[in-house]
Design an enzyme around this catalytic site. Structure first.
Site: not given
Ligand code: NAD
Length: 478
Positions: A175, A251, A285, A382
């Site tokens: 996806k 992750e 990331c 973040e």
């Protein structure tokens, strides 16, 4: 406007429900660049059914390892061939630099090449039980492996998990992220198709996370999930996987810190920051989103970082010379603005940037915050934008405490000329990868993953293949 489709059972198809589609925009111009079918539950069912059938046919499972490796190398060749056309689409839908977009296809090819080398090294062992029993282990794929991908590196992140799952013999359903599905549905799928991958082994659908993503993770015939994305979604995926007691690779995000010791080469830090927090507009990331600098060199370093930030050329990813590209969406831009405001309200000082760029597109200035305290939101959360927080330390223990003092543990680094200090700190820092005097030193061969809330399991390297295999023990009474 060009229309794109899902790739299910070796064919490009529209959604079952006519008219369900997603419009994709260029973040640099805010203009629509393509329209793609949007998967609903029926489409997810079709993709999973196609993967399940191909798995049950055992076409990949029974394929001799060297043949599987050859097929993977063919995929790699085809990915390299589509890197120009795919890169162009990826640059438009994501906003990243064109060379970086093209490189994602080369990177993807490298993953398929690398894991092709492991297909014939998936070995079990024999276990001495007693002279009347022969006992041995074999590794088998899970069956249907689902891959849910983020928008920041749509092709690289997809290839990272898909190549490994494929090498292990799984059939797959991908996806794509709703913001960047076009390059995967077109060029990536074309490479798979041109390589002659048997129908059903790799299915690609586009849809929203709350719709198709949810339906895919919850599907009764999915036996393993690989997810790359935010901590919040990762937790939702883990809940869904736990509900069905299936394994998941997650992750997730990060708030990675570089500790800069008094003896560090400051130009190396600045050089690293250019790619590691301002490259890709900071939407990485493992971005170097915090610098923890010794008080003796902090002011000099902040000056150099601010000079770098204000010197970066803002532009479209396809223009030569562009250094600062847009962030992915208006939503993301607003989140970054809020973080910037919160930093200033909390008492951090702006050494460079701090605002959205006054032009069309979702651009935020390359920003350096000085005088950041460890408990501030901009030091903890973040931001996923080109925003660097600089903190100060007095001694090494304090530096380690600050670096480890967030809920994340994806990457960390240290800049120093002293190898003893570097190795000591490398063992003290919490992170799946530690960089010394650089940032992003890894390759497809180096295991990558998080500590703490940055996730678990590992992608890349030899370690990753075990996440896509289950172990069977066989005992024979002689
Ligand atoms: P996201 O979590 O919003 O979305 C990731 C994917 O999950 C998308 O395809 C989305 O459609 C899907 N999704 C959303 N909700 C879902 C649900 N309930 N069920 C199933 N699927 C769902 O993340 P993002 O904004 O696309 O990506 C940015 C994040 O990804 C950042 O936090 C970044 O740090 C992280 N990331 C981590 C790594 C890594 O290797 N650790 C690599 C790249 C990005």
């Amino acid at each position: 406007m060009e229309k794109y489709q899902h790739y299910i059972n070796g064919k490009w198809v529209d959604s079952v429900v006519k008219g369900e589609s997603i419009i994709v925009y260029d973040p640099a111009t805010e203009e629509a660049v393509g329209e793609i079918s949007c998967a609903v539950k029926d489409d997810v069912d079709l993709a999973v059914e196609s993967a399940k059938k191909s798995y049950e046919s055992r076409i990949l499972v029974d394929m001799p390892p060297m043949e599987r490796a050859n097929l993977m190398r063919k995929i790699a060749d085809e990915l390299r061939k589509v890197s120009k056309e795919g890169g162009k689409i990826l640059c438009l839908e994501n906003g990243k630099l064109l060379p970086a977009a093209e490189f994602e296809f080369v990177d993807a090819a490298n993953y398929f090449d690398y894991y092709s080398g492991l297909t014939d090294k998936i070995e079990g062992r024999t276990i001495p039980v007693n002279s009347q029993v022969m006992d041995y282990t074999i590794y088998e794929p899970y069956g249907v492996s689902a891959h849910i991908v983020p928008w920041n590196y749509p092709i690289s992140m997809l290839a990272r998990s898909l190549s490994c799952a494929f090498a292990a013999g799984n059939s797959t359903v991908v996806k794509t992220a709703e913001l960047t599905p076009l390059s995967t549905a077109s060029a990536f799928a074309k490479a798979i198709d041109n390589a002659g991958v048997p129908a059903g082994l790799i299915n690609i659908i586009c849809g929203y996370g709350s719709g198709a993503g949810n339906d895919l993770t919850a599907h009764k015939d999915v036996s393993q999930v690989s997810f790359t994305g935010s901590v919040k979604t990762g937790k939702a995926i883990l809940h869904a996987a736990a509900e069905r007691a299936i394994p998941a690779v997650v992750e997730l995000g990060g708030k990675s810190a570089a500790v800069v010791m008094p003896d560090a080469d400051l130009d190396k830090v600045v050089n690293a920051a250019k790619g590691a927090i301002f490259g890709q507009a900071g939407q990485i990331c493992s971005a170097m989103s915090r610098v923890i600098a010794h008080k003796s060199i902090k002011n000099e370093l902040v000056g150099k970082l601010a000079n770098l930030a204000t010197s970066l050329k803002v532009g479209h990813g396809s223009e030569d010379g562009t250094e600062l590209t847009p962030v992915i969406s208006e939503d993301q831009l607003q989140k970054i603005e809020n973080f910037s405001r919160s930093g200033q309200q909390a008492g951090a000082s702006v050494a460079a940037g701090g605002n959205r760029v006054d032009r069309k597109g979702y651009y935020f200035e390359a920003t350096v915050f000085d005088d950041v305290q460890p408990e501030m939101t901009i030091a903890q959360e973040e931001i996923f934008g080109p925003v660097l927080s600089v903190l100060e330390f007095n001694d090494q223990d304090e530096a380690v405490d600050i670096a480890n003092g967030t809920e994340f543990g994806l990457a960390a680094g240290v800049f120093t000329k002293d190898v003893n200090q570097a190795t000591k700190m490398a063992s003290q820092l919490n992170g799946g990868q530690i960089y010394v005097n650089s940032w992003f030193t890894g390759s497809v061969a180096t295991p990558f993953g998080g500590y703490k809330q940055s996730g678990y399991s590992r992608e890349k390297g030899q370690e990753a293949i075990k996440s896509y295999l289950q172990l069977k023990n066989i005992g024979i009474q002689l």
